[in-house]
Write a protein that holds these residues in place. Structure first.
Motif, PDB file in Angstrom:
ATOM      1  N   ALA A  13      20.245   4.170  17.714  1.00  0.00           N
ATOM      2  CA  ALA A  13      19.586   3.267  16.763  1.00  0.00           C
ATOM      3  C   ALA A  13      18.516   4.033  15.996  1.00  0.00           C
ATOM      4  CB  ALA A  13      18.957   2.083  17.488  1.00  0.00           C
ATOM      5  N   GLY A  14      18.229   3.569  14.795  1.00  0.00           N
ATOM      6  CA  GLY A  14      17.197   4.160  13.967  1.00  0.00           C
ATOM      7  C   GLY A  14      16.602   3.111  13.047  1.00  0.00           C
ATOM      8  N   GLU A  15      15.493   3.464  12.418  1.00  0.00           N
ATOM      9  CA  GLU A  15      14.814   2.513  11.543  1.00  0.00           C
ATOM     10  C   GLU A  15      14.122   3.266  10.416  1.00  0.00           C
ATOM     11  OE1 GLU A  15      12.263  -1.272  12.583  1.00  0.00           O
ATOM     12  OE2 GLU A  15      11.059   0.522  12.948  1.00  0.00           O
ATOM     13  N   ASN A  16      14.268   2.765   9.217  1.00  0.00           N
ATOM     14  CA  ASN A  16      13.505   3.220   8.064  1.00  0.00           C
ATOM     15  C   ASN A  16      12.604   2.077   7.639  1.00  0.00           C
ATOM     16  OD1 ASN A  16      14.918   5.621   8.038  1.00  0.00           O
ATOM     17  ND2 ASN A  16      16.036   5.215   6.151  1.00  0.00           N
ATOM     18  N   ILE A  17      11.355   2.398   7.351  1.00  0.00           N
ATOM     19  CA  ILE A  17      10.430   1.397   6.816  1.00  0.00           C
ATOM     20  C   ILE A  17       9.789   1.975   5.563  1.00  0.00           C
ATOM     21  CG2 ILE A  17       9.980   0.196   8.979  1.00  0.00           C
ATOM     22  CD1 ILE A  17       7.416   1.807   9.262  1.00  0.00           C
ATOM     23  N   SER A  18       9.418   1.082   4.672  1.00  0.00           N
ATOM     24  CA  SER A  18       8.819   1.506   3.418  1.00  0.00           C
ATOM     25  C   SER A  18       7.912   0.396   2.910  1.00  0.00           C
ATOM     26  CB  SER A  18       9.915   1.792   2.389  1.00  0.00           C
ATOM     27  OG  SER A  18       9.357   2.230   1.178  1.00  0.00           O
ATOM     28  N   CYS A  19       6.971   0.793   2.076  1.00  0.00           N
ATOM     29  CA  CYS A  19       6.061  -0.159   1.445  1.00  0.00           C
ATOM     30  C   CYS A  19       5.925   0.221  -0.016  1.00  0.00           C
ATOM     31  CB  CYS A  19       4.698  -0.103   2.142  1.00  0.00           C
ATOM     32  SG  CYS A  19       3.439  -1.152   1.377  1.00  0.00           S
ATOM     33  N   VAL A  20       6.043  -0.763  -0.887  1.00  0.00           N
ATOM     34  CA  VAL A  20       5.826  -0.544  -2.318  1.00  0.00           C
ATOM     35  C   VAL A  20       4.907  -1.650  -2.834  1.00  0.00           C
ATOM     36  CG1 VAL A  20       8.006   0.664  -2.692  1.00  0.00           C
ATOM     37  CG2 VAL A  20       7.935  -1.804  -2.974  1.00  0.00           C
ATOM     38  N   THR A  21       4.164  -1.354  -3.879  1.00  0.00           N
ATOM     39  CA  THR A  21       3.266  -2.363  -4.432  1.00  0.00           C
ATOM     40  C   THR A  21       4.053  -3.380  -5.255  1.00  0.00           C
ATOM     41  OG1 THR A  21       2.785  -0.954  -6.329  1.00  0.00           O
ATOM     42  CG2 THR A  21       1.266  -0.825  -4.471  1.00  0.00           C
ATOM     43  N   GLY A  22       3.530  -4.592  -5.275  1.00  0.00           N
ATOM     44  CA  GLY A  22       4.194  -5.665  -6.008  1.00  0.00           C
ATOM     45  C   GLY A  22       5.395  -6.190  -5.245  1.00  0.00           C
ATOM     46  N   CYS A  23       6.223  -6.933  -5.952  1.00  0.00           N
ATOM     47  CA  CYS A  23       7.420  -7.533  -5.361  1.00  0.00           C
ATOM     48  C   CYS A  23       8.634  -7.225  -6.235  1.00  0.00           C
ATOM     49  CB  CYS A  23       7.254  -9.043  -5.227  1.00  0.00           C
ATOM     50  SG  CYS A  23       5.896  -9.526  -4.151  1.00  0.00           S
ATOM     51  N   PRO A  24       9.072  -5.971  -6.274  1.00  0.00           N
ATOM     52  CA  PRO A  24      10.183  -5.620  -7.157  1.00  0.00           C
ATOM     53  C   PRO A  24      11.491  -6.276  -6.708  1.00  0.00           C
ATOM     54  CG  PRO A  24       9.645  -3.773  -5.729  1.00  0.00           C
ATOM     55  CD  PRO A  24       8.605  -4.819  -5.497  1.00  0.00           C
ATOM     56  N   THR A  25      12.340  -6.568  -7.672  1.00  0.00           N
ATOM     57  CA  THR A  25      13.656  -7.131  -7.347  1.00  0.00           C
ATOM     58  C   THR A  25      14.695  -6.041  -7.144  1.00  0.00           C
ATOM     59  OG1 THR A  25      14.156  -7.374  -9.687  1.00  0.00           O
ATOM     60  CG2 THR A  25      13.220  -9.293  -8.559  1.00  0.00           C
ATOM     61  N   GLN A  85      12.902   1.874  -5.786  1.00  0.00           N
ATOM     62  CA  GLN A  85      11.699   2.587  -5.360  1.00  0.00           C
ATOM     63  C   GLN A  85      11.696   2.871  -3.854  1.00  0.00           C
ATOM     64  OE1 GLN A  85       8.085   0.664  -6.580  1.00  0.00           O
ATOM     65  NE2 GLN A  85       6.812   2.430  -6.113  1.00  0.00           N
ATOM     66  N   PRO A  86      11.893   1.872  -2.983  1.00  0.00           N
ATOM     67  CA  PRO A  86      11.908   2.195  -1.554  1.00  0.00           C
ATOM     68  C   PRO A  86      13.065   3.123  -1.174  1.00  0.00           C
ATOM     69  CG  PRO A  86      12.339  -0.145  -1.897  1.00  0.00           C
ATOM     70  CD  PRO A  86      11.973   0.432  -3.215  1.00  0.00           C
ATOM     71  N   PHE A  87      14.227   2.934  -1.785  1.00  0.00           N
ATOM     72  CA  PHE A  87      15.370   3.799  -1.466  1.00  0.00           C
ATOM     73  C   PHE A  87      15.071   5.247  -1.872  1.00  0.00           C
ATOM     74  CE2 PHE A  87      19.583   5.673  -2.012  1.00  0.00           C
ATOM     75  CZ  PHE A  87      20.176   5.313  -0.813  1.00  0.00           C
ATOM     76  N   ASN A  88      14.477   5.440  -3.040  1.00  0.00           N
ATOM     77  CA  ASN A  88      14.130   6.798  -3.483  1.00  0.00           C
ATOM     78  C   ASN A  88      13.081   7.438  -2.576  1.00  0.00           C
ATOM     79  OD1 ASN A  88      15.992   6.711  -5.548  1.00  0.00           O
ATOM     80  ND2 ASN A  88      14.498   6.187  -7.119  1.00  0.00           N
ATOM     81  N   SER A  98       9.909  -8.175   2.817  1.00  0.00           N
ATOM     82  CA  SER A  98       8.923  -9.246   2.893  1.00  0.00           C
ATOM     83  C   SER A  98       7.805  -8.892   1.929  1.00  0.00           C
ATOM     84  CB  SER A  98       8.384  -9.386   4.315  1.00  0.00           C
ATOM     85  OG  SER A  98       7.520 -10.500   4.401  1.00  0.00           O
ATOM     86  N   CYS A  99       7.538  -9.791   1.004  1.00  0.00           N
ATOM     87  CA  CYS A  99       6.517  -9.542  -0.007  1.00  0.00           C
ATOM     88  C   CYS A  99       5.403 -10.572   0.141  1.00  0.00           C
ATOM     89  CB  CYS A  99       7.122  -9.616  -1.407  1.00  0.00           C
ATOM     90  SG  CYS A  99       5.967  -8.992  -2.639  1.00  0.00           S
ATOM     91  N   ASN A 100       4.181 -10.087   0.186  1.00  0.00           N
ATOM     92  CA  ASN A 100       3.046 -10.999   0.328  1.00  0.00           C
ATOM     93  C   ASN A 100       2.260 -11.161  -0.978  1.00  0.00           C
ATOM     94  OD1 ASN A 100       1.457  -8.714   0.036  1.00  0.00           O
ATOM     95  ND2 ASN A 100       0.858  -8.615   2.189  1.00  0.00           N
ATOM     96  N   GLY A 101       2.832 -10.667  -2.075  1.00  0.00           N
ATOM     97  CA  GLY A 101       2.165 -10.739  -3.369  1.00  0.00           C
ATOM     98  C   GLY A 101       1.502  -9.427  -3.750  1.00  0.00           C
ATOM     99  N   ALA A 102       0.994  -8.713  -2.763  1.00  0.00           N
ATOM    100  CA  ALA A 102       0.354  -7.418  -3.021  1.00  0.00           C
ATOM    101  C   ALA A 102       1.324  -6.269  -2.774  1.00  0.00           C
ATOM    102  CB  ALA A 102      -0.877  -7.251  -2.129  1.00  0.00           C
ATOM    103  N   VAL A 103       2.073  -6.370  -1.667  1.00  0.00           N
ATOM    104  CA  VAL A 103       3.007  -5.306  -1.286  1.00  0.00           C
ATOM    105  C   VAL A 103       4.320  -5.908  -0.785  1.00  0.00           C
ATOM    106  CG1 VAL A 103       1.217  -3.627  -0.681  1.00  0.00           C
ATOM    107  CG2 VAL A 103       2.113  -5.172   1.072  1.00  0.00           C
ATOM    108  N   MET A 104       5.360  -5.103  -0.886  1.00  0.00           N
ATOM    109  CA  MET A 104       6.643  -5.477  -0.304  1.00  0.00           C
ATOM    110  C   MET A 104       6.961  -4.477   0.802  1.00  0.00           C
ATOM    111  SD  MET A 104      10.453  -6.012  -1.990  1.00  0.00           S
ATOM    112  CE  MET A 104      10.798  -4.281  -2.330  1.00  0.00           C
ATOM    113  N   MET A 105       7.174  -4.993   1.993  1.00  0.00           N
ATOM    114  CA  MET A 105       7.585  -4.178   3.120  1.00  0.00           C
ATOM    115  C   MET A 105       9.109  -4.224   3.204  1.00  0.00           C
ATOM    116  SD  MET A 105       4.816  -3.025   4.345  1.00  0.00           S
ATOM    117  CE  MET A 105       3.075  -3.346   4.441  1.00  0.00           C
ATOM    118  N   VAL A 106       9.706  -3.073   3.432  1.00  0.00           N
ATOM    119  CA  VAL A 106      11.155  -2.951   3.523  1.00  0.00           C
ATOM    120  C   VAL A 106      11.490  -2.331   4.871  1.00  0.00           C
ATOM    121  CG1 VAL A 106      13.244  -2.025   2.473  1.00  0.00           C
ATOM    122  CG2 VAL A 106      11.268  -2.566   1.034  1.00  0.00           C
TER     123      VAL A 106
END
Length: 157
Positions: free
Chosen positions: A99-111, A115-118, A143-151
């Motif tokens: 098993a493995g996991e990738n996590i990422s955070c980007v500002t805003g709530c892009p559709t 950005q996270p994939f790159n 999950s986007c809280n308005g400030a950041v989107m966690m992937v």
């Protein structure tokens, strides 16, 4: 005459109910990705894996739920991307398999998931998870809280 007709109507109704029940008990389709960005990230994974001669990743419902749980808790109260951590439960969620996991955070709530994939593709360990041939199943959530989107993308063999 009326009894026969009533009996026939009841039997047809019961047969239709049985058919609906059997259909409802069939295998469940995995849930759709949690957002347009998550769907885009899945498409990017499978496109890149195809270019590299690998099969696509199949979305797993339980993995999707686990990834969503972690994305939501990362986003809860986050005002920036400074506090990322991997799921401590990963080994217990997927015992006995790779098993493995990738996590990422980007500002805003892009559709878009671009950005996270790159970000993952520019990081050798994250890219290795995306292109690991042993991985066959995935759960991808945002999950986007308005400030950041966690992937969160979770993989398993």
């Amino acid at each position: 005459m009326r009894t026969r007709r009533t009996r026939r109507i009841v039997l047809v109704g019961l047969a239709l109910c049985a058919l609906v029940l059997v259909t409802a008990c069939g295998p469940d389709a995995p849930p759709p990705p949690s957002s347009p960005a998550a769907a885009d990230i899945l498409a990017r994974h499978n496109y890149l894996r195809g270019l590299n001669g690998m099969g696509g990743l199949s979305v797993d419902g339980a993995m999707q739920a686990n990834a969503q749980f972690h994305a939501d808790r990362l986003a809860a109260g986050a005002t920036g991307c400074g506090s990322l951590w991997h799921s401590p439960e990963l080994a217990s969620w997927y015992p006995g398999v790779l098993a493995g996991e990738n996590i990422s955070c980007v500002t805003g709530c892009p559709t878009s998931g671009e950005q996270p994939f790159n970000l993952w593709m520019s990081s050798p360990p994250h890219k290795a998870n995306i292109l690991r041939p042993e991985f066959t199943d995935v759960g991808i959530a945002t999950s986007c809280n308005g400030a950041v989107m966690m992937v969160v993308a979770q993989y398993r063999s």
